[in-house]
Design a protein around this motif. Structure first.
Motif, PDB file in Angstrom:
ATOM      1  N   ARG A 157       0.866  -1.181   0.000  1.00 57.75           N
ATOM      2  CA  ARG A 157       0.000   0.000   0.000  1.00 57.75           C
ATOM      3  C   ARG A 157       0.902   1.231   0.000  1.00 57.75           C
ATOM      4  O   ARG A 157       1.665   1.456   0.939  1.00 57.75           O
ATOM      5  N   PHE A 158       0.829   2.027  -1.061  1.00 58.84           N
ATOM      6  CA  PHE A 158       1.643   3.228  -1.174  1.00 58.84           C
ATOM      7  C   PHE A 158       0.870   4.427  -0.630  1.00 58.84           C
ATOM      8  O   PHE A 158      -0.318   4.577  -0.894  1.00 58.84           O
ATOM      9  N   ILE A 159       1.580   5.284   0.096  1.00 57.92           N
ATOM     10  CA  ILE A 159       0.976   6.505   0.614  1.00 57.92           C
ATOM     11  C   ILE A 159       1.902   7.671   0.291  1.00 57.92           C
ATOM     12  O   ILE A 159       3.079   7.669   0.684  1.00 57.92           O
ATOM     13  N   ASN A 160       1.380   8.637  -0.450  1.00 54.48           N
ATOM     14  CA  ASN A 160       2.146   9.846  -0.758  1.00 54.48           C
ATOM     15  C   ASN A 160       1.943  10.855   0.368  1.00 54.48           C
ATOM     16  O   ASN A 160       0.864  11.408   0.541  1.00 54.48           O
ATOM     17  N   THR A 161       2.973  11.080   1.154  1.00 59.82           N
ATOM     18  CA  THR A 161       2.852  11.931   2.332  1.00 59.82           C
ATOM     19  C   THR A 161       4.233  12.362   2.795  1.00 59.82           C
ATOM     20  O   THR A 161       5.235  11.684   2.531  1.00 59.82           O
ATOM     21  N   LYS A 162       4.285  13.490   3.475  1.00 57.27           N
ATOM     22  CA  LYS A 162       5.492  13.809   4.225  1.00 57.27           C
ATOM     23  C   LYS A 162       5.545  12.862   5.416  1.00 57.27           C
ATOM     24  O   LYS A 162       4.547  12.619   6.079  1.00 57.27           O
ATOM     25  N   PHE A 163       6.733  12.356   5.685  1.00 58.70           N
ATOM     26  CA  PHE A 163       6.849  11.329   6.709  1.00 58.70           C
ATOM     27  C   PHE A 163       6.379  11.823   8.066  1.00 58.70           C
ATOM     28  O   PHE A 163       5.691  11.118   8.804  1.00 58.70           O
ATOM     29  N   GLU A 164       6.739  13.071   8.397  1.00 55.92           N
ATOM     30  CA  GLU A 164       6.372  13.593   9.716  1.00 55.92           C
ATOM     31  C   GLU A 164       4.867  13.762   9.844  1.00 55.92           C
ATOM     32  O   GLU A 164       4.312  13.654  10.947  1.00 55.92           O
ATOM     33  N   ASP A 165       4.181  13.988   8.720  1.00 56.27           N
ATOM     34  CA  ASP A 165       2.727  14.089   8.777  1.00 56.27           C
ATOM     35  C   ASP A 165       2.110  12.734   9.101  1.00 56.27           C
ATOM     36  O   ASP A 165       1.253  12.617   9.967  1.00 56.27           O
ATOM     37  N   TYR A 166       2.559  11.721   8.387  1.00 56.67           N
ATOM     38  CA  TYR A 166       1.996  10.390   8.608  1.00 56.67           C
ATOM     39  C   TYR A 166       2.316   9.876  10.010  1.00 56.67           C
ATOM     40  O   TYR A 166       1.485   9.265  10.664  1.00 56.67           O
ATOM     41  N   LEU A 167       3.514  10.125  10.457  1.00 58.54           N
ATOM     42  CA  LEU A 167       3.927   9.623  11.761  1.00 58.54           C
ATOM     43  C   LEU A 167       3.477  10.524  12.893  1.00 58.54           C
ATOM     44  O   LEU A 167       3.771  10.266  14.059  1.00 58.54           O
ATOM     45  N   SER A 168       2.802  11.618  12.553  1.00 62.03           N
ATOM     46  CA  SER A 168       2.164  12.480  13.556  1.00 62.03           C
ATOM     47  C   SER A 168       3.158  13.072  14.546  1.00 62.03           C
ATOM     48  O   SER A 168       2.958  13.033  15.754  1.00 62.03           O
ATOM     49  N   ILE A 169       4.244  13.621  14.000  1.00 64.96           N
ATOM     50  CA  ILE A 169       5.249  14.202  14.886  1.00 64.96           C
ATOM     51  C   ILE A 169       4.880  15.636  15.255  1.00 64.96           C
ATOM     52  O   ILE A 169       4.949  16.023  16.420  1.00 64.96           O
TER      53      ILE A 169
END
Length: 313
Positions: A157-169
């Protein structure tokens, strides 16, 4: 460049093979996985995947949210040059395949898809795994999606996102879905007040007054991580900076199990990355680490004595 040469010479001086390993867990990993000489048929698929990219001379506009490139001077890049200079090597792809196969990880997170060279190794290592791959650049992710589809790798499953957004930092408090939300600092008071019990009509009781002194209640902010899953294996190949690496590490600690395996790419890429690796090794939840120079591999086995290894692969 000179920093990496010095780091590599230091690595060679301190590294060992299986004969310098006294941990049964690490010894089996090194002998049965790292040094496994079997020619798996999946290696040809990994090579075919790579060659298809090396033949692709189309250019794409790359959005680079990481520490930058030491090779490319422009964000307009040929796909074959990205595969050649920025992708995981064939040898490393084969090792990543073996590690995934050895541990039979069922839930995998990849931070940094790029063109999917490592993603394909994860997928082939356990076709039954559920793989989530994060990529900040939509154009490179589109190439990876097309590639894995042509090779019929259907567990990604591919997700186009900034990593910090997805990881909720660093998500703003208002963004509740898939984020960490906070109840902000708040204070409330019971104000000064007086009330009386009215004089009864039948009993001669004097009215009594109750004085309530104001009290302040401080509610400290509480963070809720709404990410619901755990990961058996995480491959970190995104932003190669100390701050980002440590942020990802801290954010994902809540997803570990006793048998989780974390692989950090390019731990000797810079002095900052080496410092991040040292900090990760010292974390109390980290029990075993293996430095292979290109990768830093982390285990959280509670039954294991804390120990660090430097292994040539």
């Amino acid at each position: 460049m000179w920093f990496q040469i010095k780091s590599y010479l230091n690595f060679l001086w301190n590294s060992k093979n299986q004969h310098g390993v006294h941990s049964p867990f690490v010894f089996l990993l090194v002998t049965q996985c790292f040094y496994d000489k079997k020619k798996y048929p999946q290696y040809k698929l990994l090579k075919d995947y790579r060659n298809a990219l090396l033949r692709n001379k189309n250019t794409i506009e790359v959005s680079d949210f990481g520490a930058g490139s030491r090779v490319f001077k422009s964000n307009t890049r040929a796909i074959n040059q990205i595969a050649k200079n920025a992708g995981i090597s064939q040898k490393r792809a084969e090792l990543l395949f073996r590690i995934t196969q050895y541990f039979q990880a069922e839930s995998i997170l990849e931070i940094g898809t790029s063109l999917g060279l490592a993603t394909s190794a994860l997928s082939l290592g356990n076709p039954k795994a559920n793989i989530t791959s994060l990529e900040g650049c939509p154009n490179t992710m589109a190439v990876a999606q097309s590639q894995v589809a042509s090779f019929q790798l259907n567990n990604i499953r591919f997700i186009n996102t900034k990593f910090e957004d997805y990881l909720s930092i660093e998500i703003p408090n208002s963004q509740i879905p898939n984020s960490k939300t906070q109840i902000p600092n708040s204070k409330f008071q019971i104000p000064n007040s007086k009330f009386q019990i009215p004089k009864p009509t039948t009993n001669n009781l004097k009215p009594t007054t109750y004085n309530l002194e104001p009290r302040t209640y401080n509610l400290k902010p509480t963070t809720y991580n709404l990410q619901p899953t755990t990961y058996n294996l995480i491959y970190f190949d995104g932003n190669h900076s100390q701050k980002a690496t440590l942020d990802y590490f801290e954010s994902l600690l809540s997803t570990i199990t006793n048998n989780s395996v974390w692989i950090f790419d390019d731990i000797h890429w810079s002095a900052d990355m080496e410092e991040a690796w040292k900090i990760i090794k010292q974390h109390p939840k980290v029990k075993v680490t293996i430095d292979t120079f290109q990768w830093g591999i982390v285990f959280f086995r509670s039954e294991q004595a804390k120990e660090h290894f430097t292994i040539r692969v």
